[in-house]
Every structure is written in C-alpha cells, then in structure tokens.
Design an enzyme around this catalytic site. Structure first.
Site, short mmCIF file in Angstrom:
data_model
loop_
_atom_site.label_atom_id
_atom_site.label_comp_id
_atom_site.label_asym_id
_atom_site.label_seq_id
_atom_site.Cartn_x
_atom_site.Cartn_y
_atom_site.Cartn_z
N THR A 1 0.88 -1.17 -0.02
CA THR A 1 -0.14 0.08 -0.01
C THR A 1 0.81 1.33 -0.06
O THR A 1 0.60 2.15 -0.75
CB THR A 1 -0.90 0.01 1.31
OG1 THR A 1 -1.47 -1.24 1.42
CG2 THR A 1 -1.96 1.32 1.01
N ASP A 2 2.16 1.17 0.74
CA ASP A 2 2.84 2.43 0.79
C ASP A 2 3.73 2.50 -0.77
O ASP A 2 3.47 3.70 -0.96
CB ASP A 2 3.96 2.17 1.79
CG ASP A 2 3.75 2.53 3.08
OD1 ASP A 2 2.67 3.19 3.26
OD2 ASP A 2 4.30 2.10 3.92
N ILE A 3 3.88 1.37 -1.16
CA ILE A 3 4.47 1.49 -2.53
C ILE A 3 3.48 2.13 -3.71
O ILE A 3 3.97 2.93 -4.48
CB ILE A 3 5.05 0.19 -3.07
CG1 ILE A 3 6.22 -0.40 -2.25
CG2 ILE A 3 5.47 0.15 -4.32
CD1 ILE A 3 7.27 0.53 -2.04
N GLY B 1 2.92 5.73 -2.93
CA GLY B 1 4.07 6.63 -3.57
C GLY B 1 4.17 6.50 -5.22
O GLY B 1 4.47 7.80 -5.70
#
Length: 398
Positions: free
Chosen positions: A182-184, A187
């Site tokens: 989810t972070d990737i 980003g």
C-alpha cells in the site's frame, strides 16, 4: 553517472517525508532527474534508518547506523538536517520551499501548521508550488486525524480479506502481503499526481495541493475484486493462490516442488491438456471454457494436481513454455537475482556510498530511450549535503 538528458532536469523537490510512501515518490522523481533534497531530523533522520537489522557495513566492514530498509527508497537524493521545531529551522525550510517546484510531506493532518509549513501557508507564499500530502486517511473524513500504517490499511482497505488461505484449509486466515504494498502504490500514485500537477502548472502557472490517502489507494487498487463486488454483487473471499475469475491460475505441486500455472484463455488450456496427456479435459463440457472451469473449479483442480506431481518443475516449464502455456517457478530472492532474465535486464545495480564505497540496489524498471533513468548518488548519509544544498539553493555560507 550519465550525460544523457534527464526527463525532470531542472525540477526541484523538497522531500519532508519519511518511512516509505513519500520517500518512494521522492526517489522515483530523483531517478527521473529531479533534484530531490530530503530534510531529516538532526541526530536521528528518517525513521527507517533505525529499522534494522540488517545494517549497512562501511568499507572497513564495521556496522554503520543505517538500516538496509532506508536504502530501498532514498537513492539519488541529498540529505539535509534541519530542526523544524526551531524557528530558525522553520525559516530555512520555508526558504527552501520557495526555491522548490514540489514539496512532499507525510505528517499527520495539520501537523505542519504549527511550523508554518502547511500547504495553505506555502501556497499563499508561492502560488505555483505543487504540494503533495500523504496520510493514512486523507485530509477529510472522520478518520482524518488517525495515524495510518501500511499493515493497518491492508486490513481496513480489504486487501487482507482476499489474501490468505481459504476458510476450511489448514492455515486459513487473513494475511498481509509480504511487502508494504500500500505504501509503494501510494508512492506511485503520488508520483503520477505530482507529474500531472507540474504539467498543469506549466500550462497555467497555477500550483495546487495533492491530497493522497493510503486507504483511498488501497481500495482503488483492489481492481477486479472491487468490480466483482460492485457489479457482480458478490463479496470476494480468500482463495489462497487461486484466482476468482480464471481457472487454472494458481500454484500446483510438482515432483520436486511447486510451479505457477497461469492459463489466460481456452486455447492455452487446450495446449496444457495436450502436454499433460489429458487432451480429453479440453473437450469436457465442464472444463472446455473458462466460465465452465470457474464453475467446476472444485472438480478440475484436484485432477490437475494429480497430473502436475508426475514431473519436476523444470520439466513442466520446458514443456509448457515450448507449447506457449504461461508458467514459472516460485523463486526465493537469491534465485530471483540469479535468474538469467533478471541478470539480462540489469535489475541488480551498484550505487556509490560515502562510507561503504558501494551499496547494492534494485534498478528502476522504467526504460526510457531519450531521457533514461540515472543513478548519480547512493542513499545519502544523514545530513551529508546540508552545507552543499544550503549554499546552492539559498546562497547560505558555512
């Protein structure tokens, strides 16, 4: 180092973010040629510098203070240490922001207002600024003030409800993805948003505030699973490695391990059946079409498993690839970087580092013919470029 033109040459980015989603965006912009300056806390820096072990070792083999985690999202940047809790530090960051085209930040909603570094304040000072805020839940809504982390969002956003072994199987239960996906993805969306906002600014002179939430991104990226729910009226469930819409499209046991079989159409299924010596399956009305195979999944999969265990993974891959049936092994990371295709594509790279001499990394997957990605700097040491950046951007002396 390269002398090729850079896609984002001349773009200045002030990166106030830390951990993964914001830094991933900053690293991608830096790879594309932007001058990305990362502002970190004096003495501590980005949280991920301490997320070890493992730790980077210097040229003498001694352990440094930087964890391996930090190195995945901070190459091609310059590190500046400034205390934004100090009025003089706030003034410096404001001056840097006035020189920047883009500001990235992932503080809690309203967290930068007390320092005068929030989007409303900086956009008023520089109307052409692109200001990107990344939070767990966005700038609005009942959860806006909550802290959001990838694991939490994978659960709340539905990803874990479709990841893991099916109910009734051994080891059943919700499972997170093995990386902070989810972070990737956030980003990546942030990068797209920044590039779109820069294009808008170049046409109109108008900057803007980009509001990105991990929860929004997670829900948006459920793709066919949300479509199955919203259009089909079904609630997707955990299916292990199986696919809700395609059969067979999962892992299968072999004589010496496991393999992935990814049959995308009826023609490929027919070819698989021929290779397996079971051509009658492709003529069976229960299995002849994908829709029928999905309906009769429980009957087909055991038959396939009985067949796949009769050959080794390598034997299956050689036979199926020659027949045009998508398949492959399930590699560990050491096997990934030994794979001839990965080697041919140059996915393992070597970056320069001030203390270690060099540090390994993974290449940016974007291949551009006219303005290629470049790797000018390894991930910086804490505050390594403070004097350099303040001199170049602001004309501040030692």
């Amino acid at each position: 180092m390269t002398t090729s033109p850079r896609a984002l040459q001349g773009v200045k980015v002030l990166d106030l973010s830390r951990v993964l989603a914001g830094p991933w965006c900053g690293q991608l912009l830096a790879d594309l040629g932007a001058d990305v300056v990362k502002v970190e806390r004096p003495g501590a820096g980005d949280d991920t510098r301490s997320w070890g072990p493992p730790w980077l070792k210097d040229a003498a083999g001694e352990q440094t203070r930087d964890a391996a985690y930090y190195f995945c999202a901070n190459r091609n940047k310059r590190s500046v240490t400034i205390d934004i809790a100090d009025p003089e530090g706030q003034a410096l960051v404001k001056r840097l922001a006035m020189e920047a085209d883009v500001v990235l930040e992932n503080f809690k909603v309203g967290g930068l207002e007390q320092y005068g570094l929030d989007h409303a304040t900086l956009l008023k000072m520089k109307p052409g600024l692109v200001y990107c805020s990344i939070t767990g839940f966005g700038q609005t809504g009942p959860y806006a003030q909550r802290a959001g982390y990838d694991f939490l969002i994978q659960g709340m956003g539905g990803l874990m409800s479709v990841t893991g072994r099916a109910d009734g199987e051994e080891g059943a239960g919700p499972q997170k993805v093995g990386v902070a996906l989810t972070d990737i993805l956030t980003g990546l969306y942030a990068t797209v948003g920044v590039l779109a906002a820069l294009a808008h600014r170049d046409r109109t002179g108008e900057g803007q505030h980009i509001d990105l939430a991990l929860l929004d991104v997670q829900v948006a990226c459920l793709a066919n699973q949300t479509a199955n729910h919203l259009i089909g009226g079904m609630t997707p469930r955990r299916m292990g490695n199986a696919h809700p819409n395609i059969v067979p499209y999962q892992d299968f046991p072999t004589a010496d391990g496991d393999m992935i079989l990814a049959v995308g159409n009826d023609g490929q299924f027919g070819k698989f059946c021929e290779v397996a010596g079971k051509s009658e399956w492709s003529r069976d009305e229960r299995f002849a079409t994908n829709a029928a195979r999905v309906k009769h999944r429980a009957e087909l999969i055991p038959l396939l498993r009985q067949a796949t265990v009769m050959r080794t993974t390598h034997e299956w891959i050689v036979a199926l690839e020659s027949a045009g049936v998508p398949c492959g092994p399930i590699n560990r990371l050491d096997e990934v970087f030994a794979d001839p295709q990965v080697i041919a594509r140059g996915l393992r790279i070597t970056l320069p580092h001030t203390m270690a001499g060099t540090v390994p990394g993974v290449a940016n997957p974007i291949r551009m013919s006219a303005s290629p990605v470049a790797y000018d700097r390894g991930p910086p040491m804490l505050g390594e470029h403070t004097a350099e950046v303040l001199r170049e951007w602001l004309g501040v002396d030692a």
